[in-house]
Enzyme design. Structure first.
Site, short mmCIF file in Angstrom:
data_model
loop_
_atom_site.label_atom_id
_atom_site.label_comp_id
_atom_site.label_asym_id
_atom_site.label_seq_id
_atom_site.Cartn_x
_atom_site.Cartn_y
_atom_site.Cartn_z
N CYS A 114 65.24 129.74 90.70
CA CYS A 114 65.97 128.51 90.94
C CYS A 114 66.09 127.63 89.52
O CYS A 114 67.15 126.74 89.58
CB CYS A 114 65.02 127.54 91.73
SG CYS A 114 64.47 128.27 93.25
N HIS A 238 66.81 120.00 91.09
CA HIS A 238 66.79 121.04 91.84
C HIS A 238 66.55 120.84 93.45
O HIS A 238 65.80 120.01 93.50
CB HIS A 238 65.85 122.07 91.65
CG HIS A 238 65.81 123.28 92.65
ND1 HIS A 238 66.92 123.91 93.03
CD2 HIS A 238 64.71 123.99 93.09
CE1 HIS A 238 66.62 125.11 93.69
NE2 HIS A 238 65.14 124.88 93.87
N ASN A 268 68.00 124.53 100.24
CA ASN A 268 67.67 125.01 98.90
C ASN A 268 68.41 126.48 98.59
O ASN A 268 68.28 127.30 99.32
CB ASN A 268 66.08 125.46 98.97
CG ASN A 268 65.49 125.90 97.23
OD1 ASN A 268 66.57 126.08 96.63
ND2 ASN A 268 64.44 125.97 97.26
O1 UT7 Z 1 63.04 126.62 94.90
C1 UT7 Z 1 61.65 126.41 94.83
C2 UT7 Z 1 61.06 127.01 96.22
N1 UT7 Z 1 60.16 126.55 97.12
C3 UT7 Z 1 59.84 125.08 96.95
O2 UT7 Z 1 60.11 124.14 96.10
C4 UT7 Z 1 58.99 124.74 98.14
C5 UT7 Z 1 57.83 123.69 97.87
N2 UT7 Z 1 57.17 123.58 98.87
C6 UT7 Z 1 57.59 122.81 100.12
O3 UT7 Z 1 58.59 122.16 100.25
C7 UT7 Z 1 56.41 122.46 101.15
O4 UT7 Z 1 55.32 122.83 100.70
C8 UT7 Z 1 56.78 123.19 102.48
C9 UT7 Z 1 58.08 122.53 103.00
C10 UT7 Z 1 57.10 124.61 102.25
C11 UT7 Z 1 55.50 122.93 103.30
O5 UT7 Z 1 55.20 121.55 103.75
P1 UT7 Z 1 53.90 121.10 103.61
O6 UT7 Z 1 53.87 119.80 104.09
O7 UT7 Z 1 53.49 121.75 102.36
O8 UT7 Z 1 53.22 121.86 104.83
P2 UT7 Z 1 52.05 122.97 104.70
O9 UT7 Z 1 52.49 124.24 104.16
O10 UT7 Z 1 50.77 122.32 104.28
O11 UT7 Z 1 51.91 123.10 106.06
C12 UT7 Z 1 51.62 122.08 107.19
C13 UT7 Z 1 51.54 122.84 108.50
C14 UT7 Z 1 50.87 124.18 108.74
O12 UT7 Z 1 50.24 124.09 109.69
P3 UT7 Z 1 48.53 123.98 109.83
O13 UT7 Z 1 48.15 125.17 109.26
O14 UT7 Z 1 48.36 122.47 109.23
O15 UT7 Z 1 48.38 124.06 111.74
C15 UT7 Z 1 52.03 125.10 108.66
O16 UT7 Z 1 51.78 126.15 109.43
O17 UT7 Z 1 53.04 122.88 108.84
C16 UT7 Z 1 53.01 124.35 109.65
N3 UT7 Z 1 54.19 124.65 109.14
C17 UT7 Z 1 55.43 124.36 110.23
N4 UT7 Z 1 55.44 123.88 111.34
C18 UT7 Z 1 56.50 123.76 111.99
C19 UT7 Z 1 54.81 125.32 108.14
N5 UT7 Z 1 56.15 125.78 108.29
C20 UT7 Z 1 56.66 125.00 109.55
C21 UT7 Z 1 57.73 124.82 110.18
N6 UT7 Z 1 57.73 124.43 111.45
N7 UT7 Z 1 59.06 125.44 109.83
#
Ligand code: UT7
Length: 319
Positions: A114, A238, A268
């Protein structure tokens, strides 16, 4: 007097197919509500089955060359930043070189995930300022919909396809005032796209890193340009997650009305995110001649980069 490199033209291209969050509701355990509130994304673009990264790059490149009032014959070098090249070789840049008829241009791809566009303009700046090349096309382009695992809800919903491009050349006023690049291979496992496989990510690790590095890198580039955050007219971050963007703006004490956001429409797009946002901000009249524009990005590697540009071209509104 030393030559100063700046942006002579900017352009972008997005594939026509729009895929909203409700599509993902149908194929996996997720919801429009979760995606919007946790990421800020409402929809993204996707290539059709015959469309490639080089196709998107070609269209963005022609738009940038037109904006610069140049022709493909004027281009001396083509750099494509992409994590989703058509092939390992030939480079996507070589395919673009043929497609646009830039017969005088050398061409190569760079792999910086990225952060690729900021690395690309940094390379271009060096070549222009040492007078090795005059006009350089830098493209950020991705067909990430081909690289995601549609069984992984934590990544599949994040990414989109598109391309943005700039022509870098000599400017009399303004230009690229500074660029700052960094990498940390210790973070190589938190965000990966193994060859022939799909994107794997430890979302929360990337999130924490992103919030810290976006502010740090922006401040470093500003310091190199002898400016401070109060002098930013437009921040082009970004476009990974609205919460990352808002937290970064807060660290810079910058109002969100000075921050360009389009990830609601495109998700993204990795290396394409910054140049597409730059093109849109310019065309909407949010960037004008003399403005201090800060580009800042982070990504797999881990890598990061920021650049301060004093904008050299007249407003693109209604162009
Ligand atoms: O270009 C660079 C590439 N990437 C990034 O910049 C990504 C950076 N990270 C993020 O944007 C965030 O960490 C995410 C959007 C990927 C995830 O958000 P989060 O608030 O950090 O969520 P999390 O990973 O802590 O997950 C929270 C919950 C989990 O469930 P449990 O374990 O609490 O029951 C996940 O399984 O949300 C769940 N979850 C979803 N639920 C519904 C993860 N993805 C999804 C989804 N729909 N698509």
């Amino acid at each position: 007097m030393n030559k100063k490199a700046g942006i002579l033209g900017v352009g972008s291209y997005l594939p026509n197919k729009i895929v909203d969050n409700f599509y993902f509701e149908k194929i996996m355990d997720t919801s429009d509500e979760w995606i919007k509130t946790r990421t800020g994304i409402s929809e993204r673009r996707m290539v059709d089955e015959n469309e490639t990264t080089s196709d998107l790059s070609t269209k963005a490149a022609l738009n940038a060359i037109k904006c610069a009032n140049l022709t493909p014959q004027d281009i001396d070098l083509i750099i494509v930043a992409t994590a989703t090249p058509d092939m390992a070789f030939p480079s996507t840049a070589c395919i673009v070189q043929e497609n646009i008829g830039a017969t005088h241009a050398a061409a190569f791809d760079i792999s910086v995930a990225c952060s690729g566009f900021i690395y690309g303009i940094t390379i271009a700046k060096q070549f222009v300022e040492t007078e090795m090349y005059k006009n350089i096309l830098v493209i950020g382009a991705e067909a990430l919909s081909r690289a995601v695992d549609y069984n992984d809800r934590s990544t599949a919903i994040l990414f989109g396809d598109g391309a943005g491009a700039v022509v870098i050349g000599n400017v009399d006023e303004g230009g690229i005032l500074s660029t700052y690049l960094g990498s940390d291979g210790k973070g190589k496992d938190v965000l990966t796209l193994p060859v022939g496989d799909s994107i794997k990510m430890s979302g929360s690790d990337v999130y924490k890193f992103a919030v810290r590095i976006m502010g740090e890198a922006s401040l470093k580039a500003l310091q190199m340009a002898n400016l401070d955050a109060t002098e930013i007219d437009c921040l082009i971050p970004h476009q990974a997650n609205i919460r990352i963007i808002e937290a970064s703006a807060k660290r810079l004490k910058l109002d969100m009305d000075k921050v360009y956001v389009n990830l609601n429409k495109y998700g993204n797009m990795s290396a394409a995110s910054i140049p597409v946002a730059l093109d849109e901000a310019y065309r909407q009249g949010k960037i004008n001649k003399g403005d201090n524009v800060v580009l800042v990005g982070f990504g797999g590697g881990l890598t990061w980069g920021a650049s301060v540009i004093n904008w050299s071209i007249q407003g693109g509104k209604n162009e």
